[in-house]
Enzyme design. Structure first.
Site, PDB file in Angstrom:
ATOM      1  CB  ALA A  62     -19.771   4.382 -17.265  1.00  0.00           C
ATOM      2  N   GLY A 107     -16.013   7.562 -18.977  1.00  0.00           N
ATOM      3  CA  GLY A 107     -15.164   6.417 -18.629  1.00  0.00           C
ATOM      4  C   GLY A 107     -14.219   6.012 -19.748  1.00  0.00           C
ATOM      5  CD  GLU A 130     -17.567  11.725 -16.616  1.00  0.00           C
ATOM      6  OE1 GLU A 130     -17.189  12.819 -17.107  1.00  0.00           O
ATOM      7  OE2 GLU A 130     -16.903  10.683 -16.700  1.00  0.00           O
TER       8      GLU A 130
END
Ligand code: COA
Length: 254
Positions: A62, A107, A130
């Site tokens: 992302a 992502g 993340e």
């Protein structure tokens, strides 16, 4: 941008945002979701390949610059958009294949995990980093990584953010196989799947998706129902007759 190339009954979907290693911003992810919605409905498409443009990245995640601006409400909408996209790959009634041609991080790894099959190039790198950003996987990673690789591997990768190379990804079954060029392998598989009965594939996908969840007895019973139901289809009659008559079957999707 998102490119969609049709190759007979196979659709090749390419995420193309190379200046950001194909990281997904709102515009690109929205386009991807919308294209997948269309392809899910399109009966002329029998298999889908998802890949990234260029030779460096599948999807590097992302868009971190965008996420650094988000509050709780916007983060909720962003998560929903990612989940909708993953769910389409996971549940659309035809096979989806990720051709992981470089970085598949955060992502990007989650979208690959939402596909039915994953192939990687030998230089691919996959992971859920993340934790290094102080956030968690938000597009299905906490659930699908465990389903694909088992809970112990998933916890280690998600908790540490460790990135694995292609060989390790194959060893831990995060990818089905490693092949250069990865798109050749994905195309070969997709073209093969496009020759199979789409009705049988649709049922197989729905049933195997249930395998690791819900009630085992109910899932077996759903299989028994689908197995019987298929015998009313032209494709089942054709496939069985073709074997008996020693010829190749031709499946029409009815
Ligand atoms: N979001 C936004 N931009 C990203 C990005 C992401 N997830 N991943 C890479 N980019 C951008 C970089 O900011 C850079 O753009 P810039 O030159 O305008 O700053 C460009 O893509 C090239 O990346 P760069 O970091 O210079 O390449 P590299 O070869 O040195 O490193 C990575 C490659 C993948 C290791 C590194 O880009 C990275 O760690 N990206 C983030 C991965 C991540 O944490 N993803 C999970 C997010 S949920």
């Amino acid at each position: 941008m998102i490119r969609v190339d049709r190759e007979d009954a196979v659709a090749l979907v390419t995420v193309d945002r190379q200046d950001a290693l194909n990281a997904l911003d709102v515009a690109t992810l929205t386009l991807l979701r919308d294209e997948l919605r269309g392809l899910a409905e399109d009966e002329g498409v029998r298999a889908i390949i998802l890949t990234g443009a260029g030779d460096r990245a599948f999807v590097a995640g992302a868009d971190i610059k965008y996420m650094s601006t988000l509050g709780v409400t916007e983060a909720m909408e962003w998560g929903v958009l990612g989940h909708e996209t993953g769910r389409l790959l996971e549940t659309m009634p035809k096979p989806t294949i990720a051709a992981v041609n470089g970085f598949a991080l955060g992502g990007g790894c989650e979208l690959a995990l939402a596909c039915d099959i994953r192939y990687a190039s030998s230089g691919a790198k996959l992971g859920q980093p993340e934790v290094n950003l102080g956030i968690i996987p938000g597009w299905g990673g906490t659930q699908r990584l465990a389903r694909v690789c088992g809970l112990g591997v998933a916890k280690e990768l998600i908790f540490t953010g460790r990135i694995v190379d292609a060989d390790e990804a194959a060893r831990i079954r995060l990818v089905n196989a490693v092949h250069d060029p990865v798109l050749d392998k994905a195309r070969e598989a997709a073209q093969l799947l496009a020759t199979k009965s789409p009705i049988a594939l649709r049922m197989m996908k729905r049933l195997t998706n249930r395998a690791l969840a819900g009630d085992h007895a109910a899932n077996l019973s759903a299989e028994a129902d689908s197995f019987a139901e298929l015998f009313s289809s032209e494709d089942a009659k054709e496939g069985l007759a073709a074997f008996v008559e020693k010829r190749e079957p031709k499946f029409v999707g009815r």
